[in-house]
Enzyme design. Structure first.
Site, PDB file in Angstrom:
ATOM      1  N   GLY A  43       0.834  -1.195   0.000  1.00 10.00           N
ATOM      2  CA  GLY A  43       0.000   0.000   0.000  1.00 10.00           C
ATOM      3  C   GLY A  43       0.866   1.241   0.000  1.00 10.00           C
ATOM      4  O   GLY A  43       2.032   1.193   0.413  1.00 10.00           O
ATOM      5  N   GLN A  48       3.246   9.893   1.038  1.00 14.27           N
ATOM      6  CA  GLN A  48       4.537   9.202   1.013  1.00 14.27           C
ATOM      7  C   GLN A  48       5.375   9.545  -0.210  1.00 14.27           C
ATOM      8  O   GLN A  48       6.577   9.313  -0.234  1.00 14.27           O
ATOM      9  CB  GLN A  48       4.326   7.681   1.078  1.00 14.27           C
ATOM     10  N   CYS A  90       6.350  -0.109   7.395  1.00 14.53           N
ATOM     11  CA  CYS A  90       5.956   0.970   6.493  1.00 14.53           C
ATOM     12  C   CYS A  90       7.136   1.364   5.611  1.00 14.53           C
ATOM     13  O   CYS A  90       8.263   1.436   6.088  1.00 14.53           O
ATOM     14  CB  CYS A  90       5.517   2.167   7.338  1.00 14.53           C
ATOM     15  N   LEU A  91       6.863   1.630   4.344  1.00 12.91           N
ATOM     16  CA  LEU A  91       7.929   2.039   3.421  1.00 12.91           C
ATOM     17  C   LEU A  91       8.563   3.361   3.854  1.00 12.91           C
ATOM     18  O   LEU A  91       9.694   3.663   3.480  1.00 12.91           O
ATOM     19  CB  LEU A  91       7.369   2.196   1.996  1.00 12.91           C
ATOM     20  N   HIS A 132      -3.896   1.695   7.881  1.00  8.34           N
ATOM     21  CA  HIS A 132      -2.529   2.233   7.826  1.00  8.34           C
ATOM     22  C   HIS A 132      -2.430   3.359   6.787  1.00  8.34           C
ATOM     23  O   HIS A 132      -1.883   4.432   7.063  1.00  8.34           O
ATOM     24  CB  HIS A 132      -1.576   1.074   7.499  1.00  8.34           C
ATOM     25  N   GLU A 133      -2.979   3.120   5.601  1.00  5.69           N
ATOM     26  CA  GLU A 133      -2.867   4.121   4.522  1.00  5.69           C
ATOM     27  C   GLU A 133      -3.730   5.352   4.805  1.00  5.69           C
ATOM     28  O   GLU A 133      -3.324   6.478   4.524  1.00  5.69           O
ATOM     29  CB  GLU A 133      -3.241   3.504   3.166  1.00  5.69           C
ATOM     30  N   HIS A 136      -1.992   7.665   7.048  1.00  6.92           N
ATOM     31  CA  HIS A 136      -1.007   8.502   6.350  1.00  6.92           C
ATOM     32  C   HIS A 136      -1.634   9.808   5.868  1.00  6.92           C
ATOM     33  O   HIS A 136      -1.024  10.869   5.954  1.00  6.92           O
ATOM     34  CB  HIS A 136      -0.441   7.768   5.123  1.00  6.92           C
TER      35      HIS A 136
HETATM   36 ZN    ZN Z   1       3.024   3.362   5.614  1.00  9.04          ZN
END
Ligand code: ZN
Length: 168
Positions: A43, A48, A90-91, A132-133, A136
């Site tokens: 995701g 991000q 998380c990225l 999670h997304e 963000h």
């Molecule tokens: Zn993330």
């Protein structure tokens, strides 16, 4: 696209609703999907990649089913049920994972890439990924849901990693 990482400021900003789905939005969505797959993520939220727009892309079944990106614009959690604790990463949070409490089942409302309203009922990994997304988009990271002690330890570890990167 470059993936911004904690503690960069754009990850703490609140993304703005998308008013119309134009060429620019479609390009951003395509680039976000590409970025997600090349980073091997399930995701990605627009924050991000440095864009403060309420757009998320995700694909939780890519390992078994191959790539099939889902796009959700202006997503909103409208119902939740149950609680569950599971490992998350998380990225945008380098080299870290921790157990994060989430809602077990959720219903999310948003619009798809063609501007049609959609309702998604999710549990398991999909429910976790969507929470999670959507976090963000509100400037929230998964490390905000863990204990202060764990977060402090991670901040120390990160500082050390950044120092090492600077001196090399
Ligand atoms: Zn993330």
């Amino acid at each position: 696209m470059r993936i911004f990482t904690y503690p960069e400021a754009v990850l703490r900003a609140k993304a703005e609703p998308v008013k119309n789905i134009d060429e620019e939005t479609r390009n951003l969505v395509d680039n976000m999907c590409e970025t997600m797959y090349s980073a091997m993520g399930i995701g990605l939220a627009a924050n991000q990649v440095g864009e403060l727009k309420r757009i998320i892309v995700y694909d939780v079944n890519q390992a078994e089913a191959g790539p099939n990106p889902e796009i959700l614009i202006n997503p909103e959690i409208v119902l939740t049920d149950g609680d569950v604790l599971q490992e998350e990463s998380c990225l945008s949070v380098i080299d870290y994972s921790a157990e994060v409490p989430r809602k077990e089942k959720i219903k999310v409302r948003g619009i798809d890439k063609d501007g049609n309203p959609v309702d998604i009922e999710a549990d398991g990994l999909l429910a976790r990924c969507l929470q999670h997304e959507i976090d963000h988009l509100n400037g929230v990271l998964f490390i905000d849901h863990i204990s202060t002690l764990k977060r402090t330890l991670y901040n120390k570890k990160l500082k050390k990693m950044m120092k090492r990167a600077d001196s090399s």
